[in-house]
Design a protein around this motif. Structure first.
Motif, PDB file in Angstrom:
ATOM      1  N   LEU A   1      10.758  16.604  41.227  1.00 58.87           N
ATOM      2  CA  LEU A   1      10.952  17.683  42.194  1.00 58.87           C
ATOM      3  C   LEU A   1      12.056  17.363  43.194  1.00 58.87           C
ATOM      4  O   LEU A   1      12.637  18.272  43.788  1.00 58.87           O
ATOM      5  CB  LEU A   1       9.646  17.980  42.929  1.00 58.87           C
ATOM      6  CG  LEU A   1       8.463  18.426  42.070  1.00 58.87           C
ATOM      7  CD1 LEU A   1       7.291  18.817  42.947  1.00 58.87           C
ATOM      8  CD2 LEU A   1       8.842  19.570  41.152  1.00 58.87           C
ATOM      9  N   ASP A   2      12.353  16.074  43.381  1.00 54.52           N
ATOM     10  CA  ASP A   2      13.450  15.699  44.285  1.00 54.52           C
ATOM     11  C   ASP A   2      14.784  16.256  43.792  1.00 54.52           C
ATOM     12  O   ASP A   2      15.705  16.476  44.588  1.00 54.52           O
ATOM     13  CB  ASP A   2      13.564  14.170  44.398  1.00 54.52           C
ATOM     14  CG  ASP A   2      12.381  13.543  45.117  1.00 54.52           C
ATOM     15  OD1 ASP A   2      11.603  14.303  45.741  1.00 54.52           O
ATOM     16  OD2 ASP A   2      12.238  12.312  45.040  1.00 54.52           O
ATOM     17  N   TYR A   3      14.898  16.467  42.490  1.00 54.91           N
ATOM     18  CA  TYR A   3      16.155  16.928  41.906  1.00 54.91           C
ATOM     19  C   TYR A   3      16.133  18.415  41.574  1.00 54.91           C
ATOM     20  O   TYR A   3      17.158  18.981  41.183  1.00 54.91           O
ATOM     21  CB  TYR A   3      16.443  16.134  40.627  1.00 54.91           C
ATOM     22  CG  TYR A   3      16.471  14.648  40.845  1.00 54.91           C
ATOM     23  CD1 TYR A   3      17.621  14.006  41.294  1.00 54.91           C
ATOM     24  CD2 TYR A   3      15.330  13.860  40.624  1.00 54.91           C
ATOM     25  CE1 TYR A   3      17.644  12.634  41.507  1.00 54.91           C
ATOM     26  CE2 TYR A   3      15.352  12.493  40.832  1.00 54.91           C
ATOM     27  CZ  TYR A   3      16.507  11.882  41.274  1.00 54.91           C
ATOM     28  OH  TYR A   3      16.522  10.525  41.491  1.00 54.91           O
ATOM     29  N   ALA A   4      14.970  19.050  41.698  1.00 54.92           N
ATOM     30  CA  ALA A   4      14.821  20.440  41.282  1.00 54.92           C
ATOM     31  C   ALA A   4      15.422  21.404  42.294  1.00 54.92           C
ATOM     32  O   ALA A   4      15.502  21.121  43.496  1.00 54.92           O
ATOM     33  CB  ALA A   4      13.342  20.768  41.075  1.00 54.92           C
TER      34      ALA A   4
ATOM     35  N   LYS B   1       8.301  13.018  41.133  1.00 55.04           N
ATOM     36  CA  LYS B   1       9.640  12.577  41.509  1.00 55.04           C
ATOM     37  C   LYS B   1      10.711  13.546  41.033  1.00 55.04           C
ATOM     38  O   LYS B   1      11.756  13.717  41.681  1.00 55.04           O
ATOM     39  CB  LYS B   1       9.900  11.190  40.924  1.00 55.04           C
ATOM     40  CG  LYS B   1      11.239  10.576  41.311  1.00 55.04           C
ATOM     41  CD  LYS B   1      11.326  10.294  42.787  1.00 55.04           C
ATOM     42  CE  LYS B   1      12.631   9.586  43.147  1.00 55.04           C
ATOM     43  NZ  LYS B   1      12.761   9.351  44.602  1.00 55.04           N
TER      44      LYS B   1
ATOM     45  N   THR C   1      15.525  21.552  37.488  1.00 53.10           N
ATOM     46  CA  THR C   1      15.492  20.090  37.629  1.00 53.10           C
ATOM     47  C   THR C   1      16.637  19.422  36.875  1.00 53.10           C
ATOM     48  O   THR C   1      17.364  18.597  37.438  1.00 53.10           O
ATOM     49  CB  THR C   1      14.150  19.535  37.114  1.00 53.10           C
ATOM     50  OG1 THR C   1      13.088  20.105  37.880  1.00 53.10           O
ATOM     51  CG2 THR C   1      14.105  18.024  37.254  1.00 53.10           C
TER      52      THR C   1
ATOM     53  N   SER D   1       8.028  20.159  35.469  1.00 52.26           N
ATOM     54  CA  SER D   1       6.775  19.762  36.133  1.00 52.26           C
ATOM     55  C   SER D   1       5.924  20.999  36.420  1.00 52.26           C
ATOM     56  O   SER D   1       6.311  21.842  37.231  1.00 52.26           O
ATOM     57  CB  SER D   1       7.082  19.023  37.434  1.00 52.26           C
ATOM     58  OG  SER D   1       7.802  17.839  37.174  1.00 52.26           O
TER      59      SER D   1
ATOM     60  N   LEU E   1      13.989  24.406  42.674  1.00 50.49           N
ATOM     61  CA  LEU E   1      12.750  24.933  43.234  1.00 50.49           C
ATOM     62  C   LEU E   1      11.825  23.753  43.510  1.00 50.49           C
ATOM     63  O   LEU E   1      11.355  23.103  42.584  1.00 50.49           O
ATOM     64  CB  LEU E   1      12.092  25.912  42.255  1.00 50.49           C
ATOM     65  CG  LEU E   1      12.949  27.124  41.856  1.00 50.49           C
ATOM     66  CD1 LEU E   1      12.206  27.981  40.827  1.00 50.49           C
ATOM     67  CD2 LEU E   1      13.308  27.957  43.080  1.00 50.49           C
ATOM     68  N   LYS E   2      11.557  23.479  44.778  1.00 50.36           N
ATOM     69  CA  LYS E   2      10.837  22.263  45.168  1.00 50.36           C
ATOM     70  C   LYS E   2       9.322  22.440  45.080  1.00 50.36           C
ATOM     71  O   LYS E   2       8.586  22.327  46.054  1.00 50.36           O
ATOM     72  CB  LYS E   2      11.221  21.869  46.604  1.00 50.36           C
ATOM     73  CG  LYS E   2      12.708  21.680  46.833  1.00 50.36           C
ATOM     74  CD  LYS E   2      13.249  20.511  46.017  1.00 50.36           C
ATOM     75  CE  LYS E   2      14.718  20.247  46.353  1.00 50.36           C
ATOM     76  NZ  LYS E   2      15.296  19.164  45.530  1.00 50.36           N
ATOM     77  N   ARG E   3       8.854  22.730  43.905  1.00 55.04           N
ATOM     78  CA  ARG E   3       7.417  22.893  43.686  1.00 55.04           C
ATOM     79  C   ARG E   3       7.113  22.719  42.210  1.00 55.04           C
ATOM     80  O   ARG E   3       7.993  22.786  41.359  1.00 55.04           O
ATOM     81  CB  ARG E   3       6.975  24.291  44.126  1.00 55.04           C
ATOM     82  CG  ARG E   3       7.623  25.433  43.329  1.00 55.04           C
ATOM     83  CD  ARG E   3       7.034  26.785  43.712  1.00 55.04           C
ATOM     84  NE  ARG E   3       7.672  27.897  43.023  1.00 55.04           N
ATOM     85  CZ  ARG E   3       7.352  28.318  41.798  1.00 55.04           C
ATOM     86  NH1 ARG E   3       6.389  27.689  41.117  1.00 55.04           N
ATOM     87  NH2 ARG E   3       7.969  29.349  41.250  1.00 55.04           N
TER      88      ARG E   3
END
Length: 267
Positions: free
Chosen positions: A211-214, A209, A251, A193, A216-218
């Motif tokens: 990003l929920d599994y990544a 969505k 991710t 993403s 790095l949350k961005r």
């Protein structure tokens, strides 16, 4: 991603940029000029092999082309299954074949795939249809579109996107020997993403969505993937070919079977 890559490559290389849309090309040339980069802009429709050949011929006029970074593509919100397949899959075949025709010692082609290409269960991958890309392109395009059209109509563009990007990974690997015979390289890079207009367009359709599994949350910055694309296209990784590099903020590492099922359902 392509423009971000041109910003870096243009520092010490002659750059030719291309797009199907003349206005976007004009805007990109203006932006690059402000950075001191004199870019040559050539319109091209990658679904038309003659258009791609003309692009490579134009790029070759001042001297040999040393690298091609192929970032053109469309996402599920941007077209039908057939449109997505013709641009992402058939277009990649055209760019790859045209690049092979001009490839020489040290040349590199970097095709952009996607994390979506890594999320297909093996039983859904139509490898027989993939192999048609080597012999019958129109039949290849029809079979690939048919493979993406088996499910509910609303899911077909997403299926086409995943299939087309999985194909890009497969095809880049399949063509490594042909490029190697010329002393050249070909590989793919799979972004996750990223904060691009396309990435934001798909934010509510799955890119957000993820990003929920990544780890790095961005969203990734286009400059970050551009650095990787430039490195792959350069002479520095001279032994790197026939593979895919996943750049997704961790991710896929956090996306197990349960998460993949939830993503497919749109949960």
């Amino acid at each position: 991603m392509g423009l971000a890559t041109a910003r870096i490559l243009g520092r010490d290389h002659r750059v030719v940029i291309s797009d199907v849309n003349q206005q976007r090309l004009d805007e990109a040339v203006t932006e690059l000029a402000a950075l001191g980069i004199d870019a040559d802009a050539v319109p091209c429709d990658i679904t038309d092999r003659s258009s791609v050949d003309a692009l490579l011929a134009r790029a070759s006029e001042p001297g040999p082309v040393t690298a091609v970074v192929h970032t053109a593509g469309v996402s599920p919100q941007m077209g039908s299954a057939e449109t997505i397949m013709r641009i992402n899959a058939l277009g990649t075949v055209h760019v790859t074949e045209a690049s092979l025709a001009v490839a020489d010692e040290g040349f590199a082609l970097v095709n952009v795939a996607s994390i979506a290409g890594h999320m297909l269960p093996g039983f859904l991958i139509p490898r027989r249809a993939y192999r048609l890309a080597l012999t019958d392109l129109e039949k290849f395009a029809r079979k690939m579109t048919a493979a993406a059209s088996r499910g509910p109509k609303a899911m077909r563009p997403g299926s086409a996107y995943s299939l087309s990007k999985n194909f890009v990974i497969w095809y880049s690997q399949r063509q490594a020997a042909s490029f190697g015979a010329r002393g050249a390289r070909v590989l793919s890079v799979s972004p996750g993403s990223f904060d691009t207009p396309m990435g934001r367009l798909e934010e509510k359709s799955g890119a957000g969505k993820l990003l929920d599994y990544a780890a790095l949350k961005r969203f990734g910055d286009p400059a970050e993937i551009a650095e990787l694309l430039v490195f792959c296209a350069s002479a520095r990784p001279g032994y790197l070919t026939g593979t895919d590099i996943l750049c997704d903020g961790g991710t896929r590492a956090g996306l197990g079977l349960r998460g993949m099922i939830a993503m497919a359902r749109g949960d």
